[in-house]
Design a protein around this motif. Structure first.
Motif, PDB file in Angstrom:
ATOM      1  N   ALA A  16       8.593  30.973  13.984  1.00  0.00           N
ATOM      2  CA  ALA A  16       7.151  30.738  13.954  1.00  0.00           C
ATOM      3  C   ALA A  16       6.833  29.356  13.382  1.00  0.00           C
ATOM      4  O   ALA A  16       5.940  28.657  13.880  1.00  0.00           O
ATOM      5  CB  ALA A  16       6.459  31.827  13.143  1.00  0.00           C
ATOM      6  N   ARG A  17       7.556  28.957  12.337  1.00  0.00           N
ATOM      7  CA  ARG A  17       7.328  27.633  11.748  1.00  0.00           C
ATOM      8  C   ARG A  17       7.675  26.524  12.734  1.00  0.00           C
ATOM      9  O   ARG A  17       6.972  25.512  12.828  1.00  0.00           O
ATOM     10  CB  ARG A  17       8.147  27.479  10.458  1.00  0.00           C
ATOM     11  CG  ARG A  17       7.598  28.241   9.273  1.00  0.00           C
ATOM     12  CD  ARG A  17       8.274  27.805   7.991  1.00  0.00           C
ATOM     13  NE  ARG A  17       9.707  28.120   8.002  1.00  0.00           N
ATOM     14  CZ  ARG A  17      10.224  29.258   7.545  1.00  0.00           C
ATOM     15  NH1 ARG A  17       9.421  30.181   7.034  1.00  0.00           N
ATOM     16  NH2 ARG A  17      11.527  29.460   7.561  1.00  0.00           N
ATOM     17  N   ASP A  18       8.767  26.719  13.461  1.00  0.00           N
ATOM     18  CA  ASP A  18       9.198  25.710  14.434  1.00  0.00           C
ATOM     19  C   ASP A  18       8.394  25.773  15.728  1.00  0.00           C
ATOM     20  O   ASP A  18       8.409  24.817  16.519  1.00  0.00           O
ATOM     21  CB  ASP A  18      10.685  25.895  14.774  1.00  0.00           C
ATOM     22  CG  ASP A  18      11.581  25.690  13.560  1.00  0.00           C
ATOM     23  OD1 ASP A  18      11.111  25.061  12.602  1.00  0.00           O
ATOM     24  OD2 ASP A  18      12.714  26.186  13.585  1.00  0.00           O
ATOM     25  N   GLY A  19       7.745  26.912  15.948  1.00  0.00           N
ATOM     26  CA  GLY A  19       7.022  27.094  17.204  1.00  0.00           C
ATOM     27  C   GLY A  19       7.961  27.221  18.389  1.00  0.00           C
ATOM     28  O   GLY A  19       7.593  26.889  19.523  1.00  0.00           O
ATOM     29  N   SER A  20       9.198  27.709  18.143  1.00  0.00           N
ATOM     30  CA  SER A  20      10.214  27.688  19.200  1.00  0.00           C
ATOM     31  C   SER A  20      10.318  29.004  19.954  1.00  0.00           C
ATOM     32  O   SER A  20      10.006  29.085  21.134  1.00  0.00           O
ATOM     33  CB  SER A  20      11.577  27.318  18.598  1.00  0.00           C
ATOM     34  OG  SER A  20      11.911  28.201  17.546  1.00  0.00           O
ATOM     35  N   PHE A  21      10.784  30.073  19.306  1.00  0.00           N
ATOM     36  CA  PHE A  21      11.073  31.344  19.956  1.00  0.00           C
ATOM     37  C   PHE A  21      11.795  31.092  21.286  1.00  0.00           C
ATOM     38  O   PHE A  21      11.240  31.260  22.364  1.00  0.00           O
ATOM     39  CB  PHE A  21       9.796  32.152  20.198  1.00  0.00           C
ATOM     40  CG  PHE A  21       9.216  32.735  18.941  1.00  0.00           C
ATOM     41  CD1 PHE A  21       9.713  33.926  18.419  1.00  0.00           C
ATOM     42  CD2 PHE A  21       8.189  32.096  18.276  1.00  0.00           C
ATOM     43  CE1 PHE A  21       9.175  34.472  17.250  1.00  0.00           C
ATOM     44  CE2 PHE A  21       7.652  32.628  17.111  1.00  0.00           C
ATOM     45  CZ  PHE A  21       8.128  33.813  16.598  1.00  0.00           C
ATOM     46  N   PRO A  22      13.068  30.660  21.201  1.00  0.00           N
ATOM     47  CA  PRO A  22      13.805  30.263  22.408  1.00  0.00           C
ATOM     48  C   PRO A  22      14.041  31.420  23.376  1.00  0.00           C
ATOM     49  O   PRO A  22      14.197  32.579  22.973  1.00  0.00           O
ATOM     50  CB  PRO A  22      15.139  29.754  21.842  1.00  0.00           C
ATOM     51  CG  PRO A  22      15.279  30.451  20.522  1.00  0.00           C
ATOM     52  CD  PRO A  22      13.892  30.567  19.983  1.00  0.00           C
ATOM     53  N   LYS A  67      12.103  34.824  22.935  1.00  0.00           N
ATOM     54  CA  LYS A  67      10.884  34.610  23.725  1.00  0.00           C
ATOM     55  C   LYS A  67      10.256  35.939  24.112  1.00  0.00           C
ATOM     56  O   LYS A  67       9.024  36.092  24.074  1.00  0.00           O
ATOM     57  CB  LYS A  67      11.202  33.803  24.981  1.00  0.00           C
ATOM     58  CG  LYS A  67       9.986  33.495  25.850  1.00  0.00           C
ATOM     59  CD  LYS A  67       9.019  32.538  25.158  1.00  0.00           C
ATOM     60  CE  LYS A  67       9.616  31.145  25.073  1.00  0.00           C
ATOM     61  NZ  LYS A  67       8.680  30.190  24.436  1.00  0.00           N
ATOM     62  N   GLN A  68      11.086  36.909  24.506  1.00  0.00           N
ATOM     63  CA  GLN A  68      10.550  38.228  24.843  1.00  0.00           C
ATOM     64  C   GLN A  68       9.880  38.855  23.628  1.00  0.00           C
ATOM     65  O   GLN A  68       8.805  39.452  23.740  1.00  0.00           O
ATOM     66  CB  GLN A  68      11.657  39.152  25.360  1.00  0.00           C
ATOM     67  CG  GLN A  68      11.145  40.517  25.798  1.00  0.00           C
ATOM     68  CD  GLN A  68      12.256  41.500  26.104  1.00  0.00           C
ATOM     69  OE1 GLN A  68      13.267  41.532  25.410  1.00  0.00           O
ATOM     70  NE2 GLN A  68      12.078  42.295  27.138  1.00  0.00           N
ATOM     71  N   TYR A  69      10.516  38.722  22.458  1.00  0.00           N
ATOM     72  CA  TYR A  69       9.892  39.231  21.244  1.00  0.00           C
ATOM     73  C   TYR A  69       8.526  38.595  21.049  1.00  0.00           C
ATOM     74  O   TYR A  69       7.526  39.279  20.773  1.00  0.00           O
ATOM     75  CB  TYR A  69      10.773  38.955  20.019  1.00  0.00           C
ATOM     76  CG  TYR A  69      10.057  39.243  18.715  1.00  0.00           C
ATOM     77  CD1 TYR A  69      10.058  40.522  18.175  1.00  0.00           C
ATOM     78  CD2 TYR A  69       9.338  38.239  18.064  1.00  0.00           C
ATOM     79  CE1 TYR A  69       9.368  40.806  17.004  1.00  0.00           C
ATOM     80  CE2 TYR A  69       8.633  38.510  16.901  1.00  0.00           C
ATOM     81  CZ  TYR A  69       8.648  39.786  16.377  1.00  0.00           C
ATOM     82  OH  TYR A  69       7.943  40.063  15.225  1.00  0.00           O
ATOM     83  N   PHE A  70       8.471  37.281  21.178  1.00  0.00           N
ATOM     84  CA  PHE A  70       7.202  36.575  20.957  1.00  0.00           C
ATOM     85  C   PHE A  70       6.133  37.030  21.935  1.00  0.00           C
ATOM     86  O   PHE A  70       4.993  37.317  21.548  1.00  0.00           O
ATOM     87  CB  PHE A  70       7.418  35.066  21.107  1.00  0.00           C
ATOM     88  CG  PHE A  70       6.135  34.279  21.099  1.00  0.00           C
ATOM     89  CD1 PHE A  70       5.529  33.937  19.900  1.00  0.00           C
ATOM     90  CD2 PHE A  70       5.518  33.905  22.281  1.00  0.00           C
ATOM     91  CE1 PHE A  70       4.327  33.232  19.889  1.00  0.00           C
ATOM     92  CE2 PHE A  70       4.327  33.203  22.280  1.00  0.00           C
ATOM     93  CZ  PHE A  70       3.724  32.869  21.073  1.00  0.00           C
TER      94      PHE A  70
END
Length: 288
Positions: free
Chosen positions: A245-251, A25-28
């Motif tokens: 990115a495909r999943d839209g997750s970035f946990p 999430k921080q990366y995103f």
């Protein structure tokens, strides 16, 4: 309501890969969503130390004029410039991330001492700043490029590369103004692989210069960090980014958020700006 259109960066770096491993999430939020980052005094101070030491090494690089380096003037200019950038991001310095024991005026004195510790070490060390095959001094050297196994560019700027005339070795040195030494050789290995790929030279060692101690840390052997080995590591990291990115997750990993500079934009931290930057927020995309 409009949903922001986000584009993945077309490059990766050692620091962004570390951010991804620490918390996707921080990366995103930092690399993709471009969420505002809370200034950190230690980053401003560290950047100023890097700028001032770079100025010193360029000042004394052959042909050296013999003129005395105006240390105090350079340090004050670099530090004040970094503070000005931080104030542009957040006018209230009380909201900056900082150590209670190292406020601005303490950093002003300590940072000067950190630059002096580099100068003192340079004057007593037999190591020479390496010159690249195209005639560039290896000071803040850009070795960004692609490695086998990774489809995107890997960004990297090396603080210094030295030639040891006694042992006949190339050594990558990275300045560290924090209290902790590097946990492993990965940063140096990334740099070594990119340096080899760009110039075809063998890098023997990587080591941190600990400005607070005024000396080198533990040296790391670079033998295993070939372009192929490092490229494979970064290739897997890039595949992971694409999968998120495909999943839209970035946990989000909330186990250690103390040093995170984008908490205000993180839904997992109930950040007030999460609806603007974090797709996990129910109000994501809303503009007021």
């Amino acid at each position: 309501m409009t949903t922001p259109v986000l584009q993945l960066p077309r490059h990766i770096s050692h620091s962004s890969r570390e951010s991804l491993e620490r918390c996707a999430k921080q990366y995103f939020l930092t690399r993709v969503a471009k969420a505002p980052q809370t200034p950190a005094l230690w980053l401003a101070g560290g950047s100023a130390v890097h700028e001032a030491t770079e100025a010193y090494d360029l000042w004394t690089f052959p042909p050296d004029t013999g003129e005395e380096f105006p240390l105090l003037d350079y340090w004050e200019g670099c530090f004040n410039g970094q503070l000005a950038e931080a104030y542009e991001e957040e006018e209230d310095s009380n909201k900056w991330r900082s150590s209670k024991t190292e406020p601005i005026e303490v950093w002003r004195a300590h940072g000067l001492a950190f630059v002096q510790s580099w100068i003192d070490w340079r004057e007593r060390s037999p190591w020479e700043i390496w010159t690249t095959p195209d005639g560039m001094p290896a000071i803040e050297l850009d070795v960004s490029g692609k490695l086998p196994g990774c489809e995107v560019e890997i960004k990297a700027f090396l603080d210094r590369v030295f030639w040891d005339p006694v042992l006949k070795k190339l050594v990558i040195v990275d300045l560290k103004t924090g209290k902790r030494a590097p946990r492993n050789a990965d940063q140096f290995g990334t740099y070594a692989a990119l340096l080899t790929a760009k110039y075809g030279v063998q890098v023997d060692l990587g080591v941190a210069f600990m400005n607070r101690r005024g000396g080198l840390g533990t040296p790391y052997d670079m033998t295993e960090y070939t372009p192929e080995f490092v490229g494979g590591i970064f290739g897997k990291a890039w595949e992971l980014i694409q999968g998120y990115a495909r999943d839209g997750s970035f946990p989000a990993d909330t186990s250690d958020c103390f040093l995170c500079d984008v908490k205000s934009s993180c839904h997992a931290q109930n950040g007030p700006l999460a609806h603007l930057y974090d797709p996990a927020s129910p109000g994501y995309g809303t503009r007021f």
